[in-house]
Design an enzyme around this catalytic site. Structure first.
Site, PDB file in Angstrom:
ATOM      1  N   HIS A 198       0.847  -1.203   0.000  1.00  0.00           N
ATOM      2  CA  HIS A 198       0.000   0.000   0.000  1.00  0.00           C
ATOM      3  C   HIS A 198       0.873   1.240   0.000  1.00  0.00           C
ATOM      4  O   HIS A 198       0.877   2.019   0.948  1.00  0.00           O
ATOM      5  CB  HIS A 198      -0.910   0.017   1.223  1.00  0.00           C
ATOM      6  CG  HIS A 198      -1.932  -1.060   1.202  1.00  0.00           C
ATOM      7  ND1 HIS A 198      -2.852  -1.193   0.198  1.00  0.00           N
ATOM      8  CD2 HIS A 198      -2.180  -2.074   2.062  1.00  0.00           C
ATOM      9  CE1 HIS A 198      -3.616  -2.234   0.449  1.00  0.00           C
ATOM     10  NE2 HIS A 198      -3.221  -2.790   1.559  1.00  0.00           N
ATOM     11  N   HIS A 205      -0.423 -10.525   1.731  1.00  0.00           N
ATOM     12  CA  HIS A 205      -1.773 -10.758   2.277  1.00  0.00           C
ATOM     13  C   HIS A 205      -2.267 -12.186   2.045  1.00  0.00           C
ATOM     14  O   HIS A 205      -3.198 -12.630   2.715  1.00  0.00           O
ATOM     15  CB  HIS A 205      -2.799  -9.857   1.566  1.00  0.00           C
ATOM     16  CG  HIS A 205      -2.620  -8.403   1.826  1.00  0.00           C
ATOM     17  ND1 HIS A 205      -2.316  -7.915   3.053  1.00  0.00           N
ATOM     18  CD2 HIS A 205      -2.738  -7.324   1.017  1.00  0.00           C
ATOM     19  CE1 HIS A 205      -2.240  -6.602   2.985  1.00  0.00           C
ATOM     20  NE2 HIS A 205      -2.482  -6.213   1.762  1.00  0.00           N
ATOM     21  N   HIS A 214     -11.187  -6.828   3.685  1.00  0.00           N
ATOM     22  CA  HIS A 214      -9.735  -6.706   3.492  1.00  0.00           C
ATOM     23  C   HIS A 214      -9.208  -7.967   2.790  1.00  0.00           C
ATOM     24  O   HIS A 214      -9.625  -9.083   3.125  1.00  0.00           O
ATOM     25  CB  HIS A 214      -9.054  -6.532   4.857  1.00  0.00           C
ATOM     26  CG  HIS A 214      -7.603  -6.197   4.746  1.00  0.00           C
ATOM     27  ND1 HIS A 214      -6.644  -7.158   4.553  1.00  0.00           N
ATOM     28  CD2 HIS A 214      -6.948  -5.012   4.762  1.00  0.00           C
ATOM     29  CE1 HIS A 214      -5.454  -6.576   4.473  1.00  0.00           C
ATOM     30  NE2 HIS A 214      -5.608  -5.269   4.613  1.00  0.00           N
ATOM     31  N   GLU A 270      -6.591  -9.726   3.091  1.00  0.00           N
ATOM     32  CA  GLU A 270      -6.065 -10.792   3.970  1.00  0.00           C
ATOM     33  C   GLU A 270      -7.219 -11.648   4.506  1.00  0.00           C
ATOM     34  O   GLU A 270      -7.139 -12.887   4.519  1.00  0.00           O
ATOM     35  CB  GLU A 270      -5.288 -10.192   5.142  1.00  0.00           C
ATOM     36  CG  GLU A 270      -4.728 -11.264   6.074  1.00  0.00           C
ATOM     37  CD  GLU A 270      -4.147 -10.696   7.357  1.00  0.00           C
ATOM     38  OE1 GLU A 270      -3.411  -9.690   7.297  1.00  0.00           O
ATOM     39  OE2 GLU A 270      -4.432 -11.262   8.428  1.00  0.00           O
ATOM     40  N   THR A 307      -4.074 -10.154  11.021  1.00  0.00           N
ATOM     41  CA  THR A 307      -2.739  -9.899  11.601  1.00  0.00           C
ATOM     42  C   THR A 307      -2.532  -8.457  12.047  1.00  0.00           C
ATOM     43  O   THR A 307      -1.704  -8.189  12.911  1.00  0.00           O
ATOM     44  CB  THR A 307      -1.626 -10.249  10.590  1.00  0.00           C
ATOM     45  OG1 THR A 307      -1.879  -9.529   9.378  1.00  0.00           O
ATOM     46  CG2 THR A 307      -1.560 -11.725  10.307  1.00  0.00           C
TER      47      THR A 307
HETATM   48  S1  SF4 Z   1       2.390  -7.109   9.298  1.00  0.00           S
HETATM   49 FE1  SF4 Z   1       3.089  -9.091  10.083  1.00  0.00          FE
HETATM   50  S2  SF4 Z   1       1.697 -10.546   9.137  1.00  0.00           S
HETATM   51 FE2  SF4 Z   1       1.514  -8.687   7.954  1.00  0.00          FE
HETATM   52  S3  SF4 Z   1       2.988  -8.917   6.310  1.00  0.00           S
HETATM   53 FE3  SF4 Z   1       4.015  -7.856   7.973  1.00  0.00          FE
HETATM   54  S4  SF4 Z   1       5.089  -9.475   9.128  1.00  0.00           S
HETATM   55 FE4  SF4 Z   1       3.498 -10.450   7.860  1.00  0.00          FE
END
Ligand code: SF4
Length: 283
Positions: A40, A75, A125, A127, A165
């Site tokens: 993003h 994601h 989203h 993910e 996450t």
């Molecule tokens: S925020 Fe955490 S779960 Fe998401 S891509 Fe980054 S390391 Fe992976």
């Protein structure tokens, strides 16, 4: 002017890995497809587009037109997309973050054992859409504390709870507390919030509380950046979400301003450094 940077900010492991995979692949191939924007951050997206990265938003429906490798971003994607790529012998580079893959494994295993899945996160989203695509059965999504109260949980059934996450760790804790207080022992709770997210959230709060102006650097459509913005805004009224140095709110900054800086997990170091440099030069 005093500038304080959050201890943990910027690129996380998963995003860095996805960008590195794309960069490496584009050194060898003249074009590759990315399922959705890899990160993003418009500056990085444009840089990779100039090297040959083409963003597509539908793999299953356009499979006949795909004539190069496909990159799966951090994601992750649904099982159906992976299966479609295999069935059509399309090579792909899987840059799904291992922490997201772990959630795919959990929901796939528990739903196959007839647990209903509860996902805490934003159902629109990518993910979460990807996670849903690994569930074999019934699932529910909730996105805030109030929604857990209205979810009709059957004490006779088995549930497995996972979390996006990048979800707000404080709200997650409130939800778990509610489940414990109401003795929902039929729910297996998995805290799948990424520690990179937790560290970024925790380290921005102190800085925001002690700043006159807080700058959150990141994409305006980035989930984890928006969460950082919300947390900082609770502590510092003059919190601004900016994508790059061009959006610095100079009218709130003078030589006596204490400025705090944090950045989302998809913000590269050079974008953060540019912001710091331009803020300093405004003195
Ligand atoms: S925020 Fe955490 S779960 Fe998401 S891509 Fe980054 S390391 Fe992976």
């Amino acid at each position: 002017m005093k500038i304080k940077k959050a201890e943990h900010m910027g690129f996380c492991f998963g995003v860095k890995n996805a960008v590195d995979c794309a960069t490496k692949a584009l050194d060898e191939e003249s074009k590759i497809y990315s399922y959705g924007e890899i990160i993003h951050n418009q500056d990085v997206v444009e840089l990779l587009a100039n090297k040959g990265l083409i963003v597509i938003n539908d793999i299953v429906g356009t499979i006949d037109k795909i004539d190069a490798k496909v990159l799966i971003r951090s994601h992750g994607v649904s099982k159906k997309i992976i299966d479609t790529l295999h069935e059509n012998n399309i090579e792909y580079i899987d840059a799904t973050c291992p922490k997201v893959k772990n959630i795919h494994r959990i929901v796939n295993k528990y739903s196959s054992d007839e647990y209903e899945i509860i996902i805490i996160g934003d159902s629109s989203h990518p993910e979460v859409i990807g996670i849903i695509g690994w569930i074999n059965g019934k699932y529910h999504t909730i996105n805030n504390f109030e929604e857990i109260k209205t979810l009709s949980i059957d004490r006779e059934k088995k549930y497995c709870l996972v979390c996006q996450t990048t979800f707000n760790n404080n709200i997650f804790k409130e939800i778990v507390e509610f489940l414990n207080e109401n003795d929902y022992t039929n729910i297996v709770v998995n805290n799948t919030i990424c520690d990179a997210t937790i560290k970024r959230q925790e380290s921005c709060i102190n800085i925001a509380a002690n700043s006159d102006v807080m700058l959150v650097v990141g994409g305006k459509n980035s989930s984890n950046t928006k969460k950082l913005y919300e947390l900082c805004k609770e502590k510092c009224e003059k919190t601004f979400l900016i994508e790059n140095y061009r959006e610095i709110p100079y009218k709130y900054i003078d030589k006596n301003t204490k400025i705090g800086i944090t950045a989302g997990a998809s913000t590269p170091d050079w974008v953060i450094e540019e912001v710091i440099q331009y803020v300093r030069e405004s003195e």
